[in-house]
Design an enzyme around this catalytic site. Structure first.
Site: not given
Ligand code: 13P
Ligand code: ZN
Length: 271
Positions: A116, A139, A141, A169, A210
Site C-alpha cells: 500500500e 492503515h 482493519h 468526544e 476493507h
Molecule cells: P501489506 O502486507 O502489503 O502491508 O498489505 C496489508 C494490507 O492491509 C493490504 O491492504
Molecule cells: Zn488492508
C-alpha cells in the site's frame, strides 16, 4: 554510530504495531504504517550515504524526494515486529528520480515495503499540503469499524454523524468527519490516488469493506484517531439492534464543538 535498535522511532514502531495487533486491528499481515523521519534523527544511527539496495515504487513521489520513512514490510505480521524489527520494518529514502526507494536499513530477508505504499506516500503528499507537520499514515482493519460498514449506509455525512453520536468526544477528536471510498481493489496506484484525494478534506478515510486510514503528526495521534473511530463503531455495533432510548442531540454536538473550539463539518450535523 548508535545502535538503530535503540532508536526512539524503532521503539515507537514496535510499540504501536504491538498495540494495534493486540486490539485486533491487524490480523495476519493486515495493516501498514509509514512514518516520516527527520534526516538528523536517522543520521545518529545510519550512514545516509550507504544504500543497501534500490526498489522501484511504480509511481511518482517527486514532492517527497530525499524524504526518509520507516515503513512496515509487505506480507509481514504486526504480531512479529517487536520480536524481529529488522525483517519486518525498513527505512527508505525517496531517490532523486522520485520513483525509486533507496533502502537504508531493514527488510533484511529480501522483503520490501508494504503493497500500500502508493496510498501512503500519495497521502503524505496530500496531507502535508494541508498540515506540514503531518508525518504518519496508518492503515488497519479495525473489527467494529469494519462490521459497521456492513450494516450502516456508506454515506460520509450519515456515517460521521452516527459516529459523533456514539461518544461525547468524537466530534472534538474528528470534527472534520470520516471520508469513505467505495470498495476498490487495494495495493495499486488507483486506490492510492483516490485515498490521497479524500485526504485533502479528511484525516480518517474508510476503505469500504476493507479497513481504515488515519494520519497524524506522530504515531500516537494517528493511533488515537483510529482508536476513537473504532470505539464509536463498537458502541454502535453494541446498540444498533436494540431500542435506542437516549441519544446525543445535534444541539449538544454543536455545543461541544463550540466549547472545544473545533472547526466541524456543519453539513454533517443535521440528520
Ligand atoms: P501489506 O502486507 O502489503 O502491508 O498489505 C496489508 C494490507 O492491509 C493490504 O491492504
Ligand atoms: Zn488492508
Amino acid at each position: 554510530m548508535k545502535d538503530i535498535l535503540t532508536a526512539p522511532f524503532v521503539e515507537e514502531m514496535k510499540e504501536t504495531t504491538a498495540n494495534m495487533y493486540h486490539w485486533g486491528w491487524d490480523e495476519r499481515n493486515g495493516g501498514n504504517i509509514s512514518y516520516m523521519l527527520h534526516e538528523n534523527e536517522v543520521a545518529e544511527y545510519l550512514d545516509l550515504n550507504h544504500v543497501i539496495r534500490t526498489i522501484p515504487t511504480g509511481f511518482d513521489a517527486t514532492d517527497l524526494i530525499g524524504k526518509l520513512f520507516i515503513v512496515t514490510g509487505t506480507g509481514k505480521y504486526f504480531k512479529n515486529v517487536k520480536r524481529d524489527p529488522v525483517n519486518n520494518l525498513g527505512i527508505i529514502r525517496i531517490a532523486q528520480d522520485g520513483t525509486t526507494a533507496e533502502l537504508l536499513w531493514g527488510y533484511e530477508d529480501g522483503g520490501k515495503f508494504t503493497s500500500e505504499l502508493p496510498a501512503h506516500l500519495m497521502t503524505h503528499m496530500s496531507r502535508r499540503k494541508v498540515n506540514p507537520e503531518n508525518r504518519v499514515v496508518m492503515h488497519c482493519h479495525p473489527t467494529h469499524t469494519l462490521a459497521m460498514n456492513f450494516v450502516h449506509e456508506l454515506d460520509e455525512a450519515k456515517f460521521t454523524h452516527t459516529l459523533w453520536q456514539m461518544c461525547t468526544e468524537c466530534i472534538v477528536v474528528f470534527p472534520d468527519g470520516v471520508g469513505i471510498l467505495p470498495w476498490m481493489l487495494c495495493g495499486n496506484n488507483t486506490i492510492g490516488e483516490a485515498t490521497a484525494e479524500k485526504m485533502k478534506d479528511f484525516r480518517v478515510v474508510i476503505w469500504a469493506l476493507h479497513g481504515i486510514y488515519g494520519v497524524g503528526k506522530d504515531l500516537d495521534e494517528a493511533f488515537g484517531l483510529i482508536e476513537t473511530v473504532e470505539k464509536a463503531a463498537q458502541i454502535y455495533m453494541l446498540t444498533c439492534n436494540r431500542p435506542q432510548i437516549n441519544t446525543i442531540q445535534n444541539h449538544q454536538l454543536q455545543e461541544l464543538a463550540e466549547a472545544f473550539g473545533v472547526n466541524y463539518r456543519k453539513d454533517f450535523l443535521n440528520f
